[in-house]
Write a protein that holds these residues in place. Structure first.
Motif, mmCIF file in Angstrom:
data_model
loop_
_atom_site.group_PDB
_atom_site.id
_atom_site.type_symbol
_atom_site.label_atom_id
_atom_site.label_comp_id
_atom_site.label_asym_id
_atom_site.label_seq_id
_atom_site.Cartn_x
_atom_site.Cartn_y
_atom_site.Cartn_z
ATOM 1 N N THR A 1 -14.419 38.963 38.972
ATOM 2 C CA THR A 1 -14.273 37.690 40.074
ATOM 3 C C THR A 1 -12.890 37.129 39.841
ATOM 4 N N CYS A 2 -12.317 36.661 40.836
ATOM 5 C CA CYS A 2 -11.118 35.582 40.802
ATOM 6 C C CYS A 2 -11.515 34.779 41.913
ATOM 7 N N ARG A 3 -11.279 33.625 41.503
ATOM 8 C CA ARG A 3 -11.276 32.660 42.250
ATOM 9 C C ARG A 3 -10.012 31.769 42.833
ATOM 10 N N PHE A 4 -9.975 31.550 44.219
ATOM 11 C CA PHE A 4 -8.883 31.167 44.852
ATOM 12 C C PHE A 4 -9.391 29.890 45.551
ATOM 13 N N MET B 1 -23.706 42.263 39.620
ATOM 14 C CA MET B 1 -23.247 41.556 40.937
ATOM 15 C C MET B 1 -23.920 40.002 41.020
ATOM 16 N N VAL B 2 -25.396 40.207 40.665
ATOM 17 C CA VAL B 2 -26.099 38.750 40.479
ATOM 18 C C VAL B 2 -25.143 38.019 39.382
ATOM 19 N N GLU C 1 -23.722 34.400 40.698
ATOM 20 C CA GLU C 1 -23.991 32.950 40.032
ATOM 21 C C GLU C 1 -22.966 32.288 39.156
ATOM 22 N N SER C 2 -21.749 33.034 38.711
ATOM 23 C CA SER C 2 -20.829 32.299 38.310
ATOM 24 C C SER C 2 -19.949 31.552 39.239
ATOM 25 N N LEU C 3 -19.697 32.337 40.517
ATOM 26 C CA LEU C 3 -19.121 31.953 41.560
ATOM 27 C C LEU C 3 -19.738 30.623 42.089
#
Length: 281
Positions: free
Chosen positions: A57-60, A85-86, A90-92
């Motif tokens: 995952t990568c957050r912008f 995926m779950v 959850e992290s996002l």
């Protein structure tokens, strides 16, 4: 017993193995870039202590991308992809992400739909060897970027994609500075293009720009990389881009479905001439 744990630099060998098994194009450098951009963004599935799957995952800001969803083919059908995926979602959610995006292969689409993702756009992956470029008349529109251009390119990327991907664009430009080409006056960029090597072909993209800059940048890439095997991910909504790459003899080898979960991101596919790859759009 299945365990989902954080990804570490020690998992590069697993990532390389799964990419090769799936026939994907990413290099170790792509995994390292992901870890640098989002150190806490990767997860590994272990079954009885053996690594069998990955997801990143990568957050912008409020938007995030999920990618590198890979499960060893010998262990598919056991719920490992869903567990990965779950954990990623959850992290996002815990980090305040509102919109989650990914580019799905046909194999992964049913899983993503079951988790609330909906189709937003279609990209066609074109592959082939670039032919020699025709001789150009007049002054070329595309040029090498200068120091004033990077910030302008990042601003254009944010405007077109609806996402602040500045960290990604800077990282790609730092890794492959000679690949950054722009159209427009210094500091007033009408379009830009980046590319990078891959396992089997050079990934050309991102390429963003208006109706004059986009074709000029693609033509410039054809000239610079003539004779190389290349990949371009072209939005179906940009018919002129698709026509241009088909005119070079490149052929669409598969479809990527851009999917989203949460509020839809305002993206302008008519100004996307080639995506940056399925890792981050």
């Amino acid at each position: 017993m299945l365990d989902i744990r954080p990804m570490t630099i020690g998992d590069l060998a697993l990532g390389r193995r799964l990419v090769a098994q799936a026939g994907w194009n990413q290099l170790e450098a792509d995994w390292r870039r992901q870890m640098e951009l989002q150190p806490d963004g990767g997860f590994v599935a272990e079954l009885d202590g053996v690594g069998v799957g990955t997801v990143t995952t990568c957050r912008f800001g409020p938007v995030a991308w999920i990618a590198m969803m890979l499960v060893d083919e010998a262990y598919r059908g056991r719920g490992i992809g869903r567990a990965l995926m779950v954990r990623a979602l959850e992290s996002l959610n815990a980090n305040g992400v509102r919109s989650v995006r990914l580019d799905a292969t046909p194999l992964g689409r049913p899983l993503y739909e079951s988790l609330g993702f909906v189709a937003e756009a279609t990209f066609d992956r074109y592959r082939g060897v670039l032919p020699p470029a025709a001789e150009q008349s007049g002054e070329p529109m595309a040029r090498k970027a200068d120091p004033l251009d990077l910030d302008a390119a990042i601003a254009l990327d944010r405007e077109v994609t609806g996402t602040d991907r500045g960290r990604l664009i800077r990282s790609l430009a730092d890794e492959h500075p000679d690949s950054l080409r722009v159209a427009g006056e210094p500091g007033r960029v009408a379009g830009f293009l980046l590319s990078r090597p891959g396992r089997s072909a050079r990934q050309i993209g991102p390429c963003l720009g208006d109706e004059r800059a986009g074709p000029a940048l693609l033509a410039d890439a054809r000239s610079r990389y003539a004779g190389e095997a290349v990949i371009l991910d072209v939005p179906a909504a940009n018919a002129p881009a698709a026509a241009q790459v088909r005119s070079w003899g490149l052929r669409a080898e598969r479809e990527l479905l851009r999917m989203g979960r949460g509020p839809r991101v305002a993206e302008d596919p008519r100004r996307i001439w080639a995506g940056s790859g399925p890792e981050k759009g």
